[in-house]
Design a protein around this motif. Structure first.
Motif, PDB file in Angstrom:
ATOM      1  N   GLY A  94       0.742  -1.205   0.234  1.00 10.36           N
ATOM      2  CA  GLY A  94       0.134  -0.020   0.106  1.00 10.36           C
ATOM      3  C   GLY A  94       0.899   1.361  -0.015  1.00 10.36           C
ATOM      4  O   GLY A  94       0.390   2.154  -0.257  1.00 10.36           O
ATOM      5  N   ALA A  95       2.216   0.968   0.247  1.00 12.09           N
ATOM      6  CA  ALA A  95       2.980   2.490   0.588  1.00 12.09           C
ATOM      7  C   ALA A  95       3.799   2.592  -0.804  1.00 12.09           C
ATOM      8  O   ALA A  95       4.310   3.612  -0.939  1.00 12.09           O
ATOM      9  CB  ALA A  95       4.045   2.220   1.753  1.00 12.09           C
ATOM     10  N   LEU A  96       3.800   1.701  -1.593  1.00 14.05           N
ATOM     11  CA  LEU A  96       4.321   2.047  -3.025  1.00 14.05           C
ATOM     12  C   LEU A  96       3.805   3.220  -3.914  1.00 14.05           C
ATOM     13  O   LEU A  96       2.405   3.337  -3.738  1.00 14.05           O
ATOM     14  CB  LEU A  96       4.082   0.678  -3.773  1.00 14.05           C
ATOM     15  N   SER A  97       4.473   3.802  -4.694  1.00 15.53           N
ATOM     16  CA  SER A  97       4.090   4.795  -5.772  1.00 15.53           C
ATOM     17  C   SER A  97       3.163   4.169  -6.641  1.00 15.53           C
ATOM     18  O   SER A  97       3.180   2.869  -6.846  1.00 15.53           O
ATOM     19  CB  SER A  97       5.249   5.577  -6.322  1.00 15.53           C
ATOM     20  N   HIS A  98       2.407   4.787  -7.341  1.00 15.36           N
ATOM     21  CA  HIS A  98       1.650   4.126  -8.509  1.00 15.36           C
ATOM     22  C   HIS A  98       2.299   3.452  -9.373  1.00 15.36           C
ATOM     23  O   HIS A  98       1.999   2.360  -9.641  1.00 15.36           O
ATOM     24  CB  HIS A  98       0.939   5.301  -8.965  1.00 15.36           C
ATOM     25  N   GLY A  99       3.610   4.076  -9.871  1.00 15.94           N
ATOM     26  CA  GLY A  99       4.167   3.199 -10.995  1.00 15.94           C
ATOM     27  C   GLY A  99       5.029   1.821 -10.296  1.00 15.94           C
ATOM     28  O   GLY A  99       4.956   1.003 -10.959  1.00 15.94           O
ATOM     29  N   GLU A 100       5.361   2.019  -8.975  1.00 16.17           N
ATOM     30  CA  GLU A 100       5.671   1.057  -8.372  1.00 16.17           C
ATOM     31  C   GLU A 100       4.641  -0.327  -8.397  1.00 16.17           C
ATOM     32  O   GLU A 100       4.891  -1.577  -8.295  1.00 16.17           O
ATOM     33  CB  GLU A 100       6.188   0.992  -6.960  1.00 16.17           C
TER      34      GLU A 100
END
Ligand SMILES: Nc1ncnc2c1ncn2[C@@H]1O[C@H](COP(=O)(O)OP(=O)(O)OP(=O)(O)O)[C@@H](O)[C@H]1O
Length: 251
Positions: free
Chosen positions: A147-153
């Motif tokens: 849930g803490a990843l960026s959109h691209g990740e």
């Protein structure tokens, strides 16, 4: 020439009077990136859903590795190596990045997810999951919460989850949607690298990405294939220009 990896023949799907898939036939050859483009509502997602087994066509056939898979459900198709990369909603946000992929590895191996496993099983699962994360350039984020990843990740993680099923043909529905310029460029790079290992069919609105990546492009207009060919051939197709791309966009 050998038979195509995927052969779609005369596929039809209607919703009431709307012909969403209207006699679609196309081939996807092993090793290619085959893009499906077309205006909004042309029926791209509906087509992919019929190829992944989520949606039954009214008629027509889907042949994969020489076998008629039209009647098979999605799970059976995934077991045969025909997988669809899912959108963000299928990520488990409070699980780590590694756990998200390990769940997919475990599903492939036929057992359901359990919190307690023998240490050796756990290690083997994690090793395989880590390999998939490596493939998409996410190994450095393995212990972070998804849930803490960026959109691209997150889009990279979806791809790692899809790779965990060991696909031979990967169906991707707008894999660049919502990504910024830099993230999109990284994903395009990643697809280019994965190409030697997995055949891909992708729906994409980002024309720069389509023309950079695709070996062949099929253009869907009102549920019908209006053109199919190399990016250059499609770019210069008069019907495509008229129906979809617009003179200035393809100039
Ligand atoms: N379950 C459904 N019931 C009725 N109509 C549907 C259903 N699913 C899709 N449609 C209609 O079928 C058409 C094609 O939809 P689809 O989502 O496949 O198009 P698309 O090319 O993927 O569009 P976009 O580029 O906007 O995502 C649309 O007109 C849509 O409203």
């Amino acid at each position: 020439m050998t038979d195509a990896l995927l052969q779609v023949r005369n596929l039809r799907k209607t919703y009431g009077a709307l012909k969403v898939t209207n006699d679609v036939s196309l081939d996807v050859h092993e090793g290619e990136i085959h893009a499906i483009i077309g205006p909004n509502g042309a029926g791209k997602t509906t087509l992919i859903s019929q190829l992944s087994g989520q949606l039954r066509p009214d008629s027509g056939t889907v042949i994969y590795t020489g076998q008629d898979i039209t009647a098979l459900d999605m799970a059976a198709r995934v077991r045969m190596g025909l997988a669809r990369s899912f959108q963000l909603t299928t990520l488990l946000p409070s699980f780590t990045v590694l756990e998200n992929v390990a769940v997919a590895v475990q599903a492939r191996e036929g057992s359901s997810f359990r919190f307690f496993r023998p240490a050796s099983t756990e290690r083997a699962l994690n090793d395989q999951a880590m390999e998939c994360l490596n493939d998409v350039g996410l190994s450095g984020t393995a212990s972070r919460l998804a849930g803490a990843l960026s959109h691209g990740e997150k889009r990279q993680l979806e791809l790692a989850i899809a790779l965990a099923t060991r696909p031979r043909l990967l169906l991707l529905d707008e894999p660049l949607a919502g990504t910024g310029h830099e993230e999109a460029a990284q994903l395009v790079d990643l697809f280019g690298r994965l190409k030697s290992r997995v055949t891909m069919m992708l729906i994409e609105h980002d024309m720069n990405a389509v023309f950079a990546l695709a070996d062949r492009v099929s253009v869907l207009v009102y549920g019908e294939i209006a053109a199919c060919g190399t990016p250059d051939a499609v770019r210069n197709d008069a019907k495509v220009r008229a129906a979809y791309l617009g003179e200035e966009e393809v100039a």
